[in-house]
Write a protein that holds these residues in place. Structure first.
Motif, short mmCIF file in Angstrom:
data_model
loop_
_atom_site.label_atom_id
_atom_site.label_comp_id
_atom_site.label_asym_id
_atom_site.label_seq_id
_atom_site.Cartn_x
_atom_site.Cartn_y
_atom_site.Cartn_z
N CYS A 43 84.70 146.23 -24.74
CA CYS A 43 86.13 146.35 -24.45
C CYS A 43 86.68 147.70 -24.91
O CYS A 43 87.45 148.33 -24.18
CB CYS A 43 86.91 145.22 -25.12
SG CYS A 43 86.69 143.64 -24.31
N LEU A 44 86.30 148.13 -26.09
CA LEU A 44 86.76 149.43 -26.59
C LEU A 44 86.25 150.57 -25.71
O LEU A 44 87.00 151.51 -25.40
CB LEU A 44 86.32 149.62 -28.04
CG LEU A 44 87.03 148.75 -29.07
CD1 LEU A 44 86.39 148.91 -30.45
CD2 LEU A 44 88.51 149.10 -29.13
N THR A 47 88.09 150.67 -22.46
CA THR A 47 89.47 151.13 -22.65
C THR A 47 89.53 152.62 -22.91
O THR A 47 90.21 153.37 -22.21
CB THR A 47 90.13 150.36 -23.81
OG1 THR A 47 90.15 148.98 -23.49
CG2 THR A 47 91.54 150.86 -24.05
N TRP A 48 88.84 153.10 -23.92
CA TRP A 48 89.01 154.47 -24.39
C TRP A 48 88.13 155.49 -23.68
O TRP A 48 88.43 156.68 -23.71
CB TRP A 48 88.81 154.54 -25.89
CG TRP A 48 89.82 153.70 -26.60
CD1 TRP A 48 89.60 152.54 -27.26
CD2 TRP A 48 91.24 153.93 -26.67
NE1 TRP A 48 90.79 152.03 -27.73
CE2 TRP A 48 91.80 152.87 -27.41
CE3 TRP A 48 92.07 154.94 -26.20
CZ2 TRP A 48 93.16 152.79 -27.66
CZ3 TRP A 48 93.43 154.84 -26.46
CH2 TRP A 48 93.96 153.78 -27.18
N ASN A 50 87.41 155.24 -20.41
CA ASN A 50 87.74 155.14 -19.00
C ASN A 50 88.71 156.27 -18.62
O ASN A 50 89.84 156.31 -19.10
CB ASN A 50 88.38 153.77 -18.73
CG ASN A 50 88.74 153.57 -17.29
OD1 ASN A 50 88.60 154.45 -16.46
ND2 ASN A 50 89.22 152.37 -16.99
N VAL A 53 92.42 155.52 -17.58
CA VAL A 53 93.44 155.28 -18.60
C VAL A 53 94.30 156.51 -18.77
O VAL A 53 95.52 156.44 -18.77
CB VAL A 53 92.79 154.89 -19.95
CG1 VAL A 53 93.80 154.89 -21.08
CG2 VAL A 53 92.10 153.55 -19.85
N THR A 57 98.11 156.71 -17.17
CA THR A 57 99.20 156.67 -18.14
C THR A 57 99.80 158.03 -18.41
O THR A 57 101.02 158.17 -18.48
CB THR A 57 98.74 156.05 -19.47
OG1 THR A 57 97.62 156.76 -19.98
CG2 THR A 57 98.39 154.60 -19.31
N SER A 83 102.62 146.21 -17.10
CA SER A 83 101.23 146.27 -17.57
C SER A 83 100.86 145.03 -18.37
O SER A 83 99.78 144.45 -18.16
CB SER A 83 101.04 147.54 -18.42
OG SER A 83 99.70 147.66 -18.81
N PHE A 87 97.92 142.50 -16.97
CA PHE A 87 96.67 142.27 -17.69
C PHE A 87 96.61 140.88 -18.31
O PHE A 87 95.53 140.29 -18.40
CB PHE A 87 96.42 143.38 -18.72
CG PHE A 87 96.02 144.67 -18.06
CD1 PHE A 87 94.80 144.79 -17.41
CD2 PHE A 87 96.88 145.75 -18.05
CE1 PHE A 87 94.43 145.96 -16.77
CE2 PHE A 87 96.52 146.94 -17.42
CZ PHE A 87 95.29 147.04 -16.79
#
Length: 129
Positions: A43-44, A47-48, A50, A53, A57, A83, A87
């Protein structure tokens, strides 16, 4: 616009190929056991690491938000609320649809819908270019 149209249509064709060939779908035999550590690290990373992102944003939302001038905070609040709702809906929806999505036929139907949508959007974008 032409590059965007080609991108959308390419992904549409790839989705159509997945929908046509059942063997390319995920094995949903239920044998995937994942530790909490692996799940959290995945998951991290998603998220970071990708790039979307940062593109979505910082560049997209920042640029659009800037166009609202002094009211950009309202836009930011709406984007953040959207968002959270999106999600949360994905997470809870995935839990509810787990049994349905465990069937290869469901993935074929989903890929078919994705293919039609992406190709239609790509053709519309090309027509406006």
């Amino acid at each position: 616009a032409w590059i965007g149209a080609a991108f959308l249509m390419t992904y549409g064709v790839l989705a159509a190929k997945r929908a046509w060939k059942q063997s390319e779908h995920l094995d949903t035999g239920g044998n995937a056991e994942t530790s909490l550590r692996t799940a959290v690290l995945t998951c991290l990373a998603l998220t970071w690491l990708n790039p979307h992102v940062y593109l979505d944003t910082v560049l997209l939302l920042g640029t659009v938000g800037n166009s609202y001038g002094a009211q950009h905070w309202y836009f930011a609040a709406g984007a953040a609320t959207g968002s959270v709702l999106w999600f949360s809906g994905l997470g809870f929806g995935a839990g509810r649809l787990g049994r349905v999505l465990a069937r290869p036929k469901a993935w074929r139907v989903l890929d078919g819908v994705i293919a039609v949508t992406m190709i239609t959007l790509g053709l519309a974008m090309a027509a406006r270019a």
